[in-house]
Structure formats: structure tokens, C-alpha cells
Scaffold this motif. Structure first.
Motif, mmCIF file in Angstrom:
data_model
loop_
_atom_site.group_PDB
_atom_site.id
_atom_site.type_symbol
_atom_site.label_atom_id
_atom_site.label_comp_id
_atom_site.label_asym_id
_atom_site.label_seq_id
_atom_site.Cartn_x
_atom_site.Cartn_y
_atom_site.Cartn_z
ATOM 1 N N LEU A 48 0.831 -1.209 0.000
ATOM 2 C CA LEU A 48 0.000 0.000 0.000
ATOM 3 C C LEU A 48 0.862 1.254 0.000
ATOM 4 N N CYS A 52 0.191 3.686 -3.169
ATOM 5 C CA CYS A 52 -0.867 4.698 -3.004
ATOM 6 C C CYS A 52 -0.364 6.128 -2.955
ATOM 7 N N VAL A 86 -7.342 2.523 -5.518
ATOM 8 C CA VAL A 86 -7.022 2.438 -4.090
ATOM 9 C C VAL A 86 -6.109 3.611 -3.749
ATOM 10 N N TYR A 87 -6.389 4.328 -2.673
ATOM 11 C CA TYR A 87 -5.519 5.428 -2.262
ATOM 12 C C TYR A 87 -5.767 5.761 -0.800
ATOM 13 N N VAL A 94 -7.798 3.923 4.049
ATOM 14 C CA VAL A 94 -7.626 3.508 2.659
ATOM 15 C C VAL A 94 -8.970 3.575 1.936
ATOM 16 N N TYR A 95 -9.000 4.311 0.848
ATOM 17 C CA TYR A 95 -10.185 4.307 -0.027
ATOM 18 C C TYR A 95 -10.057 3.149 -0.999
ATOM 19 N N LYS A 96 -11.154 2.435 -1.190
ATOM 20 C CA LYS A 96 -11.208 1.353 -2.174
ATOM 21 C C LYS A 96 -12.419 1.567 -3.071
ATOM 22 N N ARG A 101 -14.935 -3.156 -1.902
ATOM 23 C CA ARG A 101 -15.033 -2.822 -0.481
ATOM 24 C C ARG A 101 -15.276 -4.009 0.433
ATOM 25 N N ASP A 105 -7.920 -4.264 2.743
ATOM 26 C CA ASP A 105 -7.146 -3.242 2.030
ATOM 27 C C ASP A 105 -6.083 -3.898 1.153
ATOM 28 N N ALA A 108 -7.659 -5.805 -1.830
ATOM 29 C CA ALA A 108 -8.143 -4.866 -2.846
ATOM 30 C C ALA A 108 -6.984 -4.351 -3.687
ATOM 31 N N LEU A 109 -5.872 -4.039 -3.014
ATOM 32 C CA LEU A 109 -4.686 -3.574 -3.744
ATOM 33 C C LEU A 109 -4.172 -4.659 -4.674
#
Length: 772
Positions: A48, A52, A86-87, A94-96, A101, A105, A108-109
């Protein structure tokens, strides 16, 4: 496609010859550093922190492809942080992407990295069409279908890992523009869903230029395309892809929608409401594509140009209609009304024709049947319907022959082949109706159209589908009238039906003219009418109503008289009253006398400016049948935009807080007015926004009450230039105007905008005020 050079390409070659060549992009220090940090074969293993954006470190993969390689490959602006899938959000979470969702995390990455790695490791010397095909992309990446990445990101990753072989243009919209500019036929340009195919097609143009100018690189080619002096770039986007050498921080605007609530599915009837400048009409594009093509939206939600192009495609295919309500808009415009027109065939007489409104039209399109059986019969997608009299209205040997042998025939055999005949030749002694009939039969009726062979002036005896082209038969069969030499092949699907046309045809009888088009009803309506009358439709096959959604966007819905516009149909738009629902309802339309219902696949998206009318002032019937999504002003979208120490976001926040106190929240000023400052952070641009948009709004809100306008702008506490000059500042005194005796009893209500304040950054900083 074989490229055919045009004049613009010749201009391009001339500029490339004088522009010189640069070193291959893969040899630049920036690209060497990127390739060393993020080799393609290890991309799928990033953490991440390595991947990100959202933290202060400028070492992430996403930072490199957006900013780190800007001087090497030009700009790539994903529009919002969502383009990264993802960021890190400002709070560190962490936004997904919403399709990821349910994953952790890390998972998802890993999911999105597998997809991006598949693209990064693609062999660009081979066919790359699989990148445009989500199903194939998922398979290559070895993941289950969820969400891919946006068009721009696909193109950017290809150019990042193949800088000497792929054009560094990350806008599918721009690729289409350049292809059209340099002579590619529009029909040969791949669809908006095929950005890589577009890039490869434009690359063929680059290869053609490279043969004539050895040594030029894809970057050299792109640099000339976007040169401000060349005139090739899209008008509003000149130099958008070319690095201007500035070191300004990329503003990846936070999105009104990082929260779960903003991503709830759009209801059948939705109104986006909020004050001016909050992006309501802008957002209707997103909402429409979410409904009509959710997969495309999921992977391109940050690619505005791709979304707009997809929206335009859907509009062109009549899946989206747009209408604006206003005070003069009526039921006749929206549902159906009468229109006067002159019928030349009837000697120029005025007739009143029933014309469908936008709502009736989209409802009819949404309820068109999908019939594999009908398609096999040869009915076109939008067939025209024609009335025809075959040897009069009674039964005859000629008609029986036609129905048995799959033909439609008319007379006037002495005229000859209708494709070449001169119908105005006076020797034929043809009347206007005769000429019209022959022209229609020989040149207008097309394969896939529907013919209604009449049995009387109110009944249809047979229904057929035109199955072939017109022909002239010099010698008709013996059982056919000798002059019936004009022939159309027809598949007669219904015969001897004696179907009354009056209900469908607005109670109008057939006229004596042998052939003419019927426009009062459509093919789907005819099928429904036949079915309701008990006519045997076995030849047609079972009817399946399309489930493809349609969207009607109603801008400024609160500016029209909703009760007058919707009329009795306000009830029919309720989900429970839609066609197919358990409690579905239909009404009889007032002009056409046809039954009408609203299909369940028609979505209504309205926009409402709360400064015109608050939510509480809406028609109660409308409020009950729509769900409402608030579109408030969002100053936080501007918090990173600063001009000489002024935080534009904080300035707008202060203005709106004062407006809420003096008026209400419905009259706030939207953030959209100030978004141009993201790219042009100049006092001149800010001044233009205030002069042309903000101040006129405040004048309207406060009925030109200069004192309250000044309060909103904090003029009463300024030590510099106020925005509003009151009391006749700099003007002729009241005493001079009226004399001292009268002037003593007058209050000077004159005021003016202070131009000096509009160009003073201190005046804008004063709006924010001081903390107390």
C-alpha cells in the motif's frame, strides 16, 4: 485501416521536420529511476505504501505515473483520486473502489495490481485488443470480474512501460479528435470503450511519419500534436498533455462520494437538488451512465472525457433524452399535443396532427418488444408502416394471388419502371396522389417496413413485412390485372383478419390514396392492438419486452408547472404503478385516445435549483414520487486551491456561512464557479468569477441590498478596498442633484461595485475574516 494522408498530416510532417528529435524516453533519468523502482515483473507485489497516493512521500507508484514522469511523457491527470482505485484518504484510511469494499485493504490492492500488471507486461508488438475487452483482461490477470481501471490509466500504463513504442496520450477523447483531424473516417474510429484500439490506430499514423522523418519518438509526435502554436489540439485542451515545466502540486480533488451514501443506486425517479453551481446538471451524466452502463462507469468514474463521450453515444442511440422545464412548457410538449401542418397531397389543406412529446416517445422506445421471431420475419428496428390498396378494398383474384405468392402489387403499368420513370411527364396524366403513390412504392418503401392491406376504409385485411426490393414486371401472371406490373416482395404474416384500425388511428378512416405512410401508431402499438383484438399472431412469435434502461433528464424541473406538464401521468411514474408491476395502471391519452403506461425501465433524473424554489415549495404530488439527492456546496473541494496566500475553499466557506445566516442554505454559492481556478490560479480569473457570477448572484439574492451584500463579503470590516461602494461614492452629491432643502430628507441609496477591490488580493483575504 489504410491511412490516406490529408492536408493536416502534411502540416504535421512539416512541424515534425523543424522540431528536431529528442532522446528516447526510456533513456531519460526520470524513466530510468521509475523503471528501477517499479519494474513491470514486480508490479503485482507492491505494498500500500509503495502504491498509493495520499501521503507526503513522493515515492509511490501512483505519484510516479501521474507526476514523476510528467516531464518525460507529458501530463496524465486522472481527474480525481478515484482513478487510482485504491488510495490514502486525508484521514489516513484507505479508499477502495466500491466494487472492492468487501475485500481487505491488501486484497483490494492486490486485485487491481494484477490487472495493472497484466497491462504493464503486455507485448506491444502484438495485438492488444484484449486490453479493451474486460472479460479477456480479467482472464489475463487471473481475477474474478469486479472492476478494471479507467481508459486513461490503461493508456498511461502502456506508455509508462513502453515509452519508445506507445504514444503518450492518455485521453481516449483526444485520440478520437486526432484520428478525425488527420482523415480517419468516423466509421473506422473504434468506440469509446476501445481506447487502446484508438491509440494503436493513431500509432499507425506515427509510424507513417517516422518513415519520412527517421529518429522521431512518440514523445516528439505527441509534443507537436499538443503544441499551442500548431492548432492541432482540442480547442479547450491545448497543451493539456504537454508538461509546462511547472512544479505545482497535483490537485486530485476529493470526491463527493467517498462515503457509502453517495453511491446508493439511483431510484426510478430522482431529483438532484441544491443551490447554483453545485454540479447538478454535470452530475446527471454520471447518474445516467451508472444506470445505463454501470460497468463502464465503475472503471471510468474519474475519466470525465470518456464518460461524456459514452453519454453522447447513448444520446445518439436514443437511450438518453434531455429536456428543460420552463414556465411555458406544457403537457402538449411533454406527453402529446396537436400540431398544424399542410398536406400537399390534399391540395395544401391544413391538418392537425397528433405529435408525441419527449416523455411519450421515450416510454414507447423503452417498451419496444424484442422479438427473435419478429427479427426472423425481417422487421427492421424502426419500421415504417404503409397503407396499401391492392385492387381496391374488396376480395379479388389479384389480391388473392399477391397474398398467396408473397407480393404486393399496384397498377399504372403504362408508366414503366418506377425507378427510372419520369412521373411528371404530362402524357401519363397522373394526379398528385397518383404521383405520390408511385414515388412511395418504387423508392420509399424499404425492406423491413410493414404493409397494411386494407379490406375497407376502417379495416385491415392483411399485414405483411417487405422482404425484398421493388421490381417492374412487364408481363404479370394471367390471374393478375394486366396493369399491375409494379411489385414488392412481401411476407404476409396475417391474412383475413378484418382488424379495425380506428382506435389505433385516432378514429381516422383510410383515405382513397392507394399508398401512403401511417404515422399515428408504431409497430409495437400495432402488435398490441392486434393482440388485444384477438388476432392470431403465431407467425410473429412470443413478445418479450426489453429490459434495457432508458433515461430522461429533466433539467430545472422546479421551473415548470409540474401539475400542468405531467397531468394525469404523475400517478403513473410511481414504481408501483409502472407497467409490469402488480398494481400497474394505464390511462387513455386525451388526443390520440390510446392507452398509455410508463415502463419500469424508464428512469427520470431531475435537477432543481433551490435558489429558485425550495424543496418545501415543491408540488406535494411530485415530492411523493421522487427521491431527492442533495447537492450542497462543497468548499472542501477547493481547500488545496490557493492564490497568493488566499485559500479559495475557506473564502467560499465564509461567504456561504454568512448567506445561511442572512438568508438560508438554499441560496449558498456552489463550488463549481471556482473550479477553473484549479488550472488558472490568477487574480484575473478570480476577479472574472466574482464580477460575472458571484456578485450578480448576490445582487439577485438580496434584491440589490448593498448593505447585506457587503456583510456577506465582510466589507464592513475591511481596512482596504470594499467590494461595494455605497452612498454615491464618487458621484454627484444629493445637494447638487436635488438642492439642499430636498437633499436633507433623502437617504442616498446609490451603490456600485468597486473595481479596485476585484483586483486586490487583500479584499478577497478580508472575506475570510479574522479568528476571534
Amino acid at each position: 485501416m489504410a491511412f490516406v494522408p490529408n492536408e493536416k498530416f502534411t502540416e504535421l510532417l512539416a512541424l515534425l521536420k523543424t522540431g528536431g528529435t529528442s532522446i528516447p524516453r526510456s533513456k531519460t533519468p526520470e524513466h530510468i529511476a521509475f523503471a528501477k523502482s517499479f519494474p513491470a515483473n514486480t508490479l503485482a507485489t507492491l505494498t500500500l505504501d509503495q502504491y498509493c497516493v495520499g501521503k507526503k512521500s513522493q515515492e509511490s507508484f501512483c505519484w510516479w505515473i501521474e507526476r514523476g514522469l510528467q516531464s518525460v511523457l507529458g501530463r496524465y491527470m486522472p481527474g480525481t483520486s478515484r482513478g487510482h482505485i485504491v488510495y490514502f484518504k486525508p484521514d489516513g484510511e484507505v479508499y477502495k473502489n466500491r466494487k472492492l469494499r468487501d475485500l481487505s485493504d491488501t486484497d483490494a490492492l492486490q486485485y487491481t495490481l494484477k490487472i495493472q500488471s497484466a497491462i504493464a507486461n503486455a507485448d506491444v508488438t502484438k495485438d492488444l485488443s484484449w486490453i479493451d475487452d474486460d472479460e479477456q483482461l480479467y482472464k489475463r490477470a487471473g481475477v474474478t470480474p469486479r472492476v478494471t481501471i479507467g481508459d486513461g490509466r490503461k493508456l498511461r500504463i502502456l506508455s509508462c512501460y513502453n515509452p519508445d513504442a506507445v504514444l503518450p496520450i492518455s485521453s481516449s477523447h483526444h485520440l478520437k479528435h486526432f484520428l478525425e483531424l488527420f482523415g480517419c473516417p468516423v466509421a473506422d474510429i473504434p468506440k469509446v470503450e476501445q481506447p487502446v484500439a484508438r491509440s494503436m490506430l493513431l500509432r499507425e499514423l506515427f509510424f507513417s511519419a517516422q518513415k519520412q522523418i527517421p529518429g522521431i519518438t512518440p514523445y516528439d509526435f505527441m509534443h507537436v500534436l499538443y503544441s499551442p502554436t500548431a492548432g492541432f489540439a482540442p480547442v479547450k485542451e491545448a497543451s493539456a498533455e504537454v508538461d509546462d515545466g511547472s512544479d505545482d502540486e497535483s490537485v486530485l480533488l476529493p470526491v463527493a462520494g467517498d462515503d457509502e451514501d453517495s453511491e446508493l443506486p439511483t431510484g426510478l425517479n430522482t431529483i438532484l437538488y441544491g443551490p447554483p453551481g453545485t454540479g447538478k446538471t454535470f452530475t446527471t451524466i454520471d447518474e445516467a451512465i451508472k444506470i445505463l452502463d454501470p460497468e463502464f462507469y465503475a472503471k471510468n468514474e474519474s475519466e470525465r472525457e470518456s464518460l461524456k463521450e459514452r453519454f453522447d453515444d447513448l444520446v445518439a442511440n436514443n437511450r438518453i433524452r434531455f429536456v428543460t422545464f420552463h414556465q411555458s412548457f406544457s403537457y402538449e410538449d411533454f406527453v402529446e399535443g396537436l400540431r398544424a401542418e399542410t398536406d400537399e397531397a390534399e391540395g395544401g389543406q391544413i391538418q392537425y396532427v397528433i405529435e408525441k412529446g419527449v416523455f411519450q416517445a421515450i416510454c414507447e422506445d423503452a417498451s419496444k418488444p424484442i422479438q427473435s421471431a419478429t427479427a426472423k420475419l425481417g422487421v427492421s428496428d424502426s419500421p415504417r408502416i404503409w397503407k396499401i390498396s391492392i385492387d381496391g378494398t374488396g376480395d379479388s383474384a389479384t389480391r388473392q394471388y399477391c397474398l398467396k405468392h408473397g407480393e404486393a402489387r399496384i397498377g399504372w403499368g403504362n408508366v414503366g419502371d418506377l425507378k427510372t420513370a419520369q412521373l411528371n411527364d404530362p402524357s401519363f396524366t397522373l394526379g398528385s396522389n397518383d404521383r405520390s403513390t408511385l414515388e412511395l412504392f418504387g423508392n420509399e418503401i424499404a425492406v423491413g417496413d410493414v404493409l397494411l392491406c386494407i379490406g375497407s376504409n376502417t379495416e385491415v385485411a392483411a399485414i405483411g413485412i417487405v422482404s425484398g426490393n421493388y421490381r417492374y414486371e412487364a408481363t404479370p401472371p394471367s390471374s393478375v390485372r394486366a396493369d399491375y406490373k409494379n411489385v414488392l416482395p412481401v411476407n404476409w404474416i396475417v391474412t383475413d383478419c378484418n382488424f379495425s384500425i380506428l382506435n389505433l388511428n385516432s378514429q381516422k378512416r383510410f383515405t382513397l390514396k392507394t399508398v401512403y405512410e401511417i404515422t399515428r401508431f408504431s409497430w409495437p402499438e400495432l402488435l398490441k392492438g392486434l393482440s388485444a383484438a384477438g388476432v392470431d399472431l403465431k407467425a410473429v412469435g412470443p413478445t418479450e419486452i426489453t429490459s434495457a434502461p432508458f433515461v430522461l433528464i429533466i433539467d430545472e424541473i422546479n421551473r415548470g408547472n409540474v401539475s400542468r406538464i405531467f397531468g394525469e401521468l404523475i400517478t403513473l411514474i410511481e414504481p408501483s404503478k409502472r407497467l409490469g408491476a402488480k398494481e400497474s395502471l394505464t390511462v387513455t391519452l386525451p388526443y390520440s385516445k390510446k392507452p398509455f403506461g410508463v415502463p419500469k425501465n424508464v428512469y427520470l433524473i431531475g435537477t432543481m435549483n433551490t435558489a429558485d424554489k425550495s424543496l418545501t415549495g415543491l408540488d406535494i404530488a411530485l415530492r411523493r414520487r421522487f427521491v431527492f439527492k442533495e447537492m450542497p456546496a462543497k468548499p472542501e473541494l477547493l481547500d488545496k486551491v490557493t492564490i497568493s496566500g488566499l485559500s479559495v475553499g475557506q473564502m467560499l466557506r465564509s461567504i456561504n456561512q454568512r448567506i445561511e445566516v442572512l438568508l438560508d442554505r438554499d441560496h449558498c454559492i456552489g463550488h463549481a464557479y471556482f473550479l477553473p481556478l484549479d488550472k488558472d490560479r490568477s487574480i484575473e480569473r478570480l476577479s472574472a468569477i466574482f464580477k460575472q457570477q458571484v456578485l450578480p448572484l448576490l445582487q439577485e439574492y438580496f434584491f440589490e441590498d448593498c448593505e447585506r451584500i457587503g456583510w456577506v463579503l465582510n466589507d464592513h470590516r475591511t481596512k482596504g478596498e470594499p467590494f461595494i461602494r455605497s452612498g454615491g461614492h464618487g458621484s454627484t452629491s444629493l445637494a447638487k442633484l436635488f438642492g439642499s432643502e430636498v437633499a436633507g430628507g433623502l437617504r442616498d441609496t446609490r451603490w456600485a461595485v468597486n473595481e479596485a477591490a476585484l483586483t486586490s488580493i487583500d479584499s478577497y483575504i478580508n472575506i475570510v475574516g479574522v479568528s476571534e
